[in-house]
Design an enzyme around this catalytic site. Structure first.
Site, short mmCIF file in Angstrom:
data_model
loop_
_atom_site.label_atom_id
_atom_site.label_comp_id
_atom_site.label_asym_id
_atom_site.label_seq_id
_atom_site.Cartn_x
_atom_site.Cartn_y
_atom_site.Cartn_z
CG HIS A 1 88.14 69.14 88.81
ND1 HIS A 1 87.88 70.40 88.30
CD2 HIS A 1 86.95 68.66 89.23
CE1 HIS A 1 86.59 70.66 88.44
NE2 HIS A 1 86.00 69.62 88.99
CG HIS B 1 75.32 75.98 98.11
ND1 HIS B 1 74.28 76.86 97.96
CD2 HIS B 1 75.55 75.48 96.87
CE1 HIS B 1 73.91 76.90 96.69
NE2 HIS B 1 74.68 76.08 96.00
CD GLU B 2 78.67 73.33 95.79
OE1 GLU B 2 78.20 72.48 95.01
OE2 GLU B 2 78.54 74.54 95.61
CB ALA C 1 78.35 66.68 61.20
CG HIS D 1 73.87 71.52 94.58
ND1 HIS D 1 72.63 71.94 94.15
CD2 HIS D 1 74.66 72.63 94.55
CE1 HIS D 1 72.66 73.24 93.89
NE2 HIS D 1 73.88 73.68 94.13
N GLY E 1 89.46 79.44 88.10
CA GLY E 1 90.41 80.27 88.82
C GLY E 1 89.75 80.95 90.01
CG HIS F 1 81.47 71.46 90.25
ND1 HIS F 1 82.24 71.99 89.24
CD2 HIS F 1 81.98 70.21 90.46
CE1 HIS F 1 83.16 71.14 88.86
NE2 HIS F 1 83.02 70.05 89.58
CG HIS G 1 71.01 77.13 92.82
ND1 HIS G 1 71.77 77.53 91.75
CD2 HIS G 1 71.89 76.62 93.73
CE1 HIS G 1 73.05 77.30 92.01
NE2 HIS G 1 73.14 76.74 93.19
CG ASP H 1 74.25 57.38 59.96
OD1 ASP H 1 74.24 56.40 60.71
OD2 ASP H 1 73.71 57.40 58.84
CG MET I 1 69.91 74.63 98.99
SD MET I 1 71.64 74.04 98.98
CE MET I 1 71.82 73.62 97.25
CB ALA J 1 73.85 64.98 65.67
#
Length: 503
Positions: free
Chosen positions: A173, A223-224, A416, A227, A181, A188, A233, A366, A241, A368
Site C-alpha cells: 500500500h 493502539h495504533e 553491490a 504509536h 493477509g 501499523h 510497545h 561507493d 500498547m 555496500a
C-alpha cells in the site's frame, strides 16, 4: 515509523496466555524454527538476532538468547527452547512494530512528539466492512481517550494533507511495509514527524467490526494512535500498547494506567476541561489513484553537484541519487557523499549522520552489502573495502577488492547487493556485473555478465542496489526499479526519494 516509526504496526492489547497445566511440547522441526526465526527477526531485531534458517543452525546462542527475551516479554516460562506455548503466542494477531525489552511504557528513540496543540487527521480510504459514519465516530473515540488525559485536541479534515493520514488497504500500500493477509499484522502506524510521520494504515484483509467478532476497530485504532503519538510497545500485559491483540469490552473504555503515564510523559497532563469533540462530517469519496508510471528507457543521469563534506544532501529532492544502499540489521542505509540516511525498521523515521562519525576512517561509500549468516557488512570505496560490525570497523581493514576475485582492472564498484536466497553477491561495474559465491568464497565461473542481458528490465547501469523483503531494488540516477530476481522481471518503478518519508 512500514515510520512507517520503516518500517509495521498493528495492535495490541493485553494478552493472557492460558496454560492448562499440560506440559508444553518442544518443537524441533525445521519449519517451526524457521517461523520462529522470522518472528524474532521481525519483532526483536533490536537485540541483534539475524535472519535466515542458517542462522538457527550456526548461531544457536543468538537464537536462544533472543527467544528467552521474547518468552520473558510475553510472560512465558523462560527456557530458550521453542515449545508449543511459545509458538502459540507467535501466531497471535498483533501489531507489526518491534518489541523492545522494556518493563513498562516506552517511547521511540529520540522521543518524537507533536509540537502543536491541535493535531489533524484525514481518512483517505475507508473499509467496506463498516459505514463511513461508524468509522469516523470510532476513530474519533479512539483519539479521544488520549485527548482526555493530555493537552492535545484532534481535528478531522476532508481535503489536503493532515498530520495523521489514515487508510484501509491490503497487501502493498505504498509504504514499503506490505500487509500479510488476514491475521498476522492487523495495522501499523508511524511515529510523530514530517512526511509519513503519524500516518496510520489498517489491513483491509481483516474483517473490521465494532464487536468481539472479527477485529475490533476501536481497540486496534487506539493502539495504533498510541504509536502515532509517540508510544512504543509496553511489556505490561494490561496495557493498550501491549503488542498482541485480544478483545475486551470497549464500553466506557479509558486509557490504562501504564499508557496514560507514557503519553503524559511526552505531552503533560490536561488540566482544563476539554471541549466536546463535534461529530466528524462525512468525507467525500477519494478519486481513483493514477496508475504507476511504466518503465521507460533510462537516460544517462546528470550528476548532482558535490555538496561537500559539511553540507547535508537534500533527501527530498526529486533528483536524489544514491551512491550506495544496503540493509543492516533490518534497517536500510542510503549513502550519499559524506552522509548516510538510516531508515529504521522501527517506523521511527529517517535519521541522518556523517559516515565518518559512525565508521571512523571511512568518508565515502561507493557500494555496500550485508551478508546475513555471518552478520557481516561490507563498505566499498574505490579499489578497497572494509568490514564493519555495528559501529566498529574490524581490524585488518581496508583490504583490496582483488580479495573477492575481481580483476585488477576494476578500480571502482558502482554497486553491490547480496541475494540471500541464492547465496550470491553481485558486484556492478559499468554495464556488467560479477557474481560471487559467498558460501564458497570465490567468483562464479561465468563472469562478467551483461546487466541488460542477465537482468532484463533494469537498464544498462546500476548506481546502488539492495535487497528488501524478498525483492531487489536497483537505482540508476533518481529512478529505481523493484525487481523479482527469481522471475527476472521488473515489478514497478520508484523514485529514490520515495524512501525518504517526504511529502
Amino acid at each position: 515509523m512500514e515510520r512507517p516509526s520503516i518500517v509495521k504496526v498493528a495492535l495490541m492489547m493485553m494478552m493472557t496466555v492460558a496454560l492448562s497445566g499440560a506440559v508444553p511440547t518442544i518443537l524441533t522441526g525445521e519449519e517451526d524454527h524457521a517461523k520462529a526465526q522470522d518472528y524474532l527477526s521481525q519483532y526483536f531485531s533490536e537485540v541483534g538476532v539475524t535472519t535466515g534458517s542458517e542462522q538457527w543452525r550456526s548461531g544457536l546462542d543468538s537464537f536462544t538468547d533472543t527467544l528467552k527475551m521474547m518468552q520473558e516479554f510475553f510472560g512465558l516460562e523462560v527456557t530458550g527452547q521453542l515449545d508449543s506455548d511459545t509458538m502459540e503466542v507467535m501466531l497471535q494477531p498483533r501489531c507489526g512494530f518491534t518489541d523492545l525489552p522494556t518493563f513498562k511504557y516506552a517511547h521511540f528513540d529520540g522521543q518524537p512528539k507533536w509540537d502543536k496543540n491541535v493535531v489533524t487527521y484525514r481518512i483517505t480510504e475507508y473499509t467496506p466492512d463498516l459505514s463511513q459514519s461508524f468509522v469516523d465516530a470510532t476513530l474519533a473515540k479512539a483519539l479521544q481517550i488520549y485527548s482526555d488525559v493530555v493537552p492535545l485536541d484532534f481535528k478531522q479534515i476532508q481535503t489536503g494533507t493532515a498530520d495523521i493520514m489514515i487508510k484501509f488497504k491490503a497487501h502493498d500500500h505504498g509504504d514499503f511495509a506490505p500487509f500479510d493477509g488476514e491475521g498476522g499484522v492487523l495495522a501499523h502506524a508511524f511515529s510523530p514527524g514530517g512526511g509519513r510521520g503519524g500516518d496510520t494504515h489498517f489491513d483491509e484483509d481483516e474483517t473490521w467490526t465494532l464487536s468481539s467478532s472479527g477485529v475490533n476497530l476501536f481497540l486496534v485504532a487506539a493502539h495504533e494512535f498510541g504509536h502515532a503519538l509517540g508510544l512504543s510497545h509496553s511489556k505490561v500485559q494490561t496495557a493498550l500498547m501491549f503488542p498482541t491483540y485480544r478483545y475486551i469490552n470497549t464500553e466506557g473504555y479509558v486509557l490504562p494506567e501504564d499508557d496514560r503515564q507514557g503519553v503524559q510523559a511526552l505531552y503533560g497532563v490536561r488540566s482544563s476541561t476539554k471541549p466536546t469533540m463535534k461529530p466528524a462530517p462525512k468525507p467525500q469519496p477519494e478519486p481513483e489513484p493514477e496508475p504507476e508510471p511504466q518503465p521507460e528507457p533510462e537516460p544517462e543521469p546528470t550528476q548532482e553537484p558535490d555538496p561537500g563534506p559539511a553540507q547535508e544532501p537534500d533527501r527530498c529532492s526529486r533528483n536524489l541519487m544514491f551512491d550506495a544502499a544496503t540493509s543492516i540489521q533490518r534497517h536500510l542505509y542510503f549513502f550519499k557523499g559524506s552522509h548516510f540516511w538510516k531508515r529504521s525498521s522501527n517506523w521511527d523515521g529517517v535519521s541522518t549522520r556523517t559516515i565518518n562519525s559512525v565508521w571512523s576512517g571511512i568518508n565515502k561509500v561507493d557500494a555496500a552489502y550485508e551478508y546475513g549468516p555471518r552478520g557481516a557488512v561490507f563498505l566499498i570505496e574505490g579499489d578497497h573495502y572494509w568490514q564493519v560490525k555495528r559501529n566498529t570497523v574490524l581490524p585488518g581493514f581496508p583490504k583490496p577488492l582483488s580479495d573477492f576475485g575481481l580483476p585488477s582492472s576494476v578500480t571502482k564498484v558502482d554497486a553491490a547487493v547480496h541475494i540471500p536466497f541464492v547465496g550470491r553477491t553481485l558486484f556492478f561495474v559499468n554495464n556488467k556485473y560479477w557474481s560471487y559465491n559467498e558460501r564458497r568464497g570465490r567468483m562464479d565461473r561465468r563472469n562478467p555478465r551483461l546487466i541488460r542481458t542477465e537482468l532484463p528490465g533494469i537498464g544498462y547501469r546500476v548506481d546502488a542496489a539492495f535487497e528488501y523483503r524478498g525483492y531487489l531494488f536497483f537505482s540508476y540516477g533518481s529512478r529505481q526499479t523493484q525487481y523479482n530476481y527469481l522471475r527476472r522481471r521488473a515489478v514497478r518503478t520508484l523514485m529514490s526519494s520515495d524512501w525518504m518519508d517526504c511529502d
